[in-house]
Structure formats: C-alpha cells, structure tokens
Design an enzyme around this catalytic site. Structure first.
Site, PDB file in Angstrom:
ATOM      1  N   ASP A 276       0.835  -1.204   0.000  1.00  0.00           N
ATOM      2  CA  ASP A 276       0.000   0.000   0.000  1.00  0.00           C
ATOM      3  C   ASP A 276       0.871   1.257   0.000  1.00  0.00           C
ATOM      4  OD1 ASP A 276      -1.826   2.047   0.487  1.00  0.00           O
ATOM      5  OD2 ASP A 276      -2.958   0.898   1.958  1.00  0.00           O
ATOM      6  N   GLY A 302      -1.593  -4.561  -2.978  1.00  0.00           N
ATOM      7  CA  GLY A 302      -1.475  -3.140  -2.707  1.00  0.00           C
ATOM      8  C   GLY A 302      -2.668  -2.576  -1.966  1.00  0.00           C
ATOM      9  N   HIS A 303      -2.892  -1.274  -2.151  1.00  0.00           N
ATOM     10  CA  HIS A 303      -3.974  -0.556  -1.474  1.00  0.00           C
ATOM     11  C   HIS A 303      -5.328  -1.170  -1.803  1.00  0.00           C
ATOM     12  CE1 HIS A 303      -5.786   2.920   0.479  1.00  0.00           C
ATOM     13  NE2 HIS A 303      -6.506   3.172  -0.604  1.00  0.00           N
ATOM     14  N   PHE A 304      -5.523  -1.523  -3.068  1.00  0.00           N
ATOM     15  CA  PHE A 304      -6.731  -2.216  -3.499  1.00  0.00           C
ATOM     16  C   PHE A 304      -6.382  -3.699  -3.637  1.00  0.00           C
ATOM     17  CE2 PHE A 304      -7.178   2.136  -5.054  1.00  0.00           C
ATOM     18  CZ  PHE A 304      -8.452   2.471  -4.623  1.00  0.00           C
TER      19      PHE A 304
END
Length: 336
Positions: A276, A302-304
């Site tokens: 992230d 990652g973030h998503f």
C-alpha cells in the site's frame, strides 16, 4: 461381489446420515438458502435514499448472512465485482456507491455537503431502506470512516468486521500525515491546485493501485484509466476536494471508533495489502491492540488488494465467517 459393494455403500450412506453433524450441516445449508443461478448472479439496482438515487450491486440469497461492502477512493462498488461471485453461494452481498461516486447521483458540491458524516448518514439510510438490520462490515480506504460511523451509531447491527487497508488510528495514516502540517488540511487554499492536479494525473491513479508491488503485470490498466475518466467528470474535482478536506475530521472521531473496537470486540479479519502506498502497516498492530483476537493476514497486494489477491481474500473471508456461529451472523428473523 457386486451385491457386497452395494451393501457396503448403503452402510456408508446410513452411517453418514446418522452422524450428528450431518443433520446440522444440512440444516445450515437450508438456512442460508440453496443458491440458484438467479441468487448467485450479481444484479445492478438503484434505490431512492433521502432524495438521491443510490446505485448498488447485490448478489447471494436474500435470507443469507449479509456482508455490506464499503468501497474506497476514488473507486465504487465496481471494486467488488470479482469478490461478490466468489461468496454469493453462501452470503448476501450488498455494495453501494456513495453519493458522488460510481453510478449514484452526484449533485454539485454547492448543493449538498460532501462529508463523511453525510455519506455515513446516506449509507445508514440505504441499509434501512433495504432492511439490512444485521451485517458484517467490509471496509476499505474511505469505507473505513463510513463503516466505523455506522458501527458506532448502531453497534447491534454489526456481526463482524473485515478491514482491508482502512484506518482508525493516527499511526496508520501513512502518506496522509503530510496533509496535516502545512498540507491540504491545514491550508486548503494554498494546496488546492496541487491536489486537483493530482486528481487529474494518470500516473497518480496508477500508483494508487500498483504501489510498490513486485508484480505490476498483474494489474489491469483499465482500473486507473477508468478512475481518471471518473475524476474528470464535470464537478467531480469539487466533490472530491470537499470530501478529502473533510477527512481531517475523521481524526477527531478515532477515539470513538477505537472505543467501539475495544468494548465490542467484534469478530475481526484484517486482510492488509503490504504494498500500500497510502496507509501505513502500523495500522495492523494498532487494530490488534484494540481487538487482540483479530485474525490478521498480510497479503502480497497493494492498497486495493482485490486487484491482485481476490481469490485469497475470498478464501480468507469464507474461512473466517464460516467459523462464526450462524446465529451470530444471520439476519434478524431468519431461522437457524
């Protein structure tokens, strides 16, 4: 020989049928409803909430335990498109678009207030319009401030918590710390142009998804190109600027969210994308302090996280929710 095999098979069937757990499992399967092609299919609907048209995705049997999926910035319920079919055989999944996002109404920023209090109010009214009186919360990014507000307002409705890169502690803010001192939150007028330029940047959109992932080839570039097109809609920059400026008010609400976590100790699953670029992994340890029994998994994502690890997240959710007593997560009034 053939007769002996038939007799042996009959004995096995009778033994399994007599096993106490067999009846319980069969009853549990009947409780959540036998999935059909119709119930497993994701549908796309709108409903009027407080004068606004709210779009939402829905899948799964209507009488199954509910999972309320709350999306992040600048995404929409579309981020759950691949997750919902993976769980729709067993759960009733509902994913709304907030006002100003996705396919929901997006009145001009001078017509309604774009704040997290206001969005949480709309989402709360949305759940009531759909008669969702009990649900597991899945929160990601902006879904955190929305979901935690719902939990504090109606703790009796939350059956479980799934946290995917969303924060409720200052140590988890990561890159957003820069907005506090000399940044957008402390001096909006001096930083507005820079923030809006970032909204228009295709590279910024790509970075939100890929972050420091060692496998950028796993990411579909349509994700950030579609987001860039969404953010370029007339009036969208005004909406997102107002909402990000309001994000600073979430920090004052953190103590109440943390108190809810400590007092209620909801069954909690943390699935955190380690690459992230926005939030800090320190949030994971902070959550474990408040909910010592939380189940935590650091993902190569990652973030998503659903971009890269949707199958892993779905399997973890299925295992986590499957270990909870059915009576603890079923909708009110549904038979056990």
């Amino acid at each position: 020989m053939f007769v002996r095999r038939l007799l042996a098979a009959a004995l096995i069937v009778n033994a399994v049928s007599a096993w106490p757990g067999h009846a319980a499992a069969s009853e549990a399967a009947r409780t959540v409803g036998t999935p059909t092609a119709a119930s497993s299919q994701t549908t796309y609907r709108t409903i009027a909430v407080n004068g606004l048209k709210i779009f939402y995705r829905e899948a799964g049997p209507a009488n199954a335990p509910v999972i309320l999926l709350l999306h992040g910035f600048p995404s929409s319920s579309r981020m759950f498109d691949t997750l919902m079919p993976a769980l729709a055989d067993r759960y009733h999944l509902v994913a709304p678009d907030y006002p100003g996002f996705g396919h929901s109404d997006a009145p001009a920023a001078d017509k309604i207030a774009y704040s997290f209090d206001a969005i949480a109010g709309i989402v709360g009214a949305f759940t009531e319009a759909l008669h969702l009186d009990r649900y597991a919360l899945y929160v990601q990014d902006y879904g955190g401030p929305v979901g935690y507000r719902l939990a504090v307002a109606h703790p009796e409705r939350v059956t479980a918590l799934i946290v995917q890169n969303a924060v409720a502690h200052e140590e988890g803010l990561g890159r957003l710390q820069a907005a506090r001192t000399g940044g957008f939150w402390s001096d909006r007028s001096a930083n507005e142009a820079k923030y809006r330029a970032g909204l228009a940047s295709l590279e910024n959109a790509r970075q939100r998804h890929v972050g420091s992932s060692p496998h950028p080839e796993r990411y579909n570039p349509d994700l950030w190109r579609d987001e860039q097109a969404f953010l370029a809609r007339p009036g969208e920059a005004d909406i997102q600027s107002d909402l990000f400026y309001d994000y600073r008010n979430n920090l004052a609400a953190y103590p109440a969210w943390q108190q809810w976590l400590r007092q209620r100790r909801p069954p909690t699953l943390v699935v955190w994308g380690r690459y992230d670029p926005v939030f800090d992994i320190a949030e994971v340890e902070a959550l474990k302090r408040d909910v010592p029994g939380a189940e935590v998994h650091l993902l190569d994502a990652g973030h998503f996280a659903l971009d890269e690890a949707v199958d892993e997240v779905a399997a973890l959710m299925r295992g986590f929710l499957g270990r909870l007593p059915l009576a603890a997560i079923k909708p009110a009034g549904a038979p056990i």
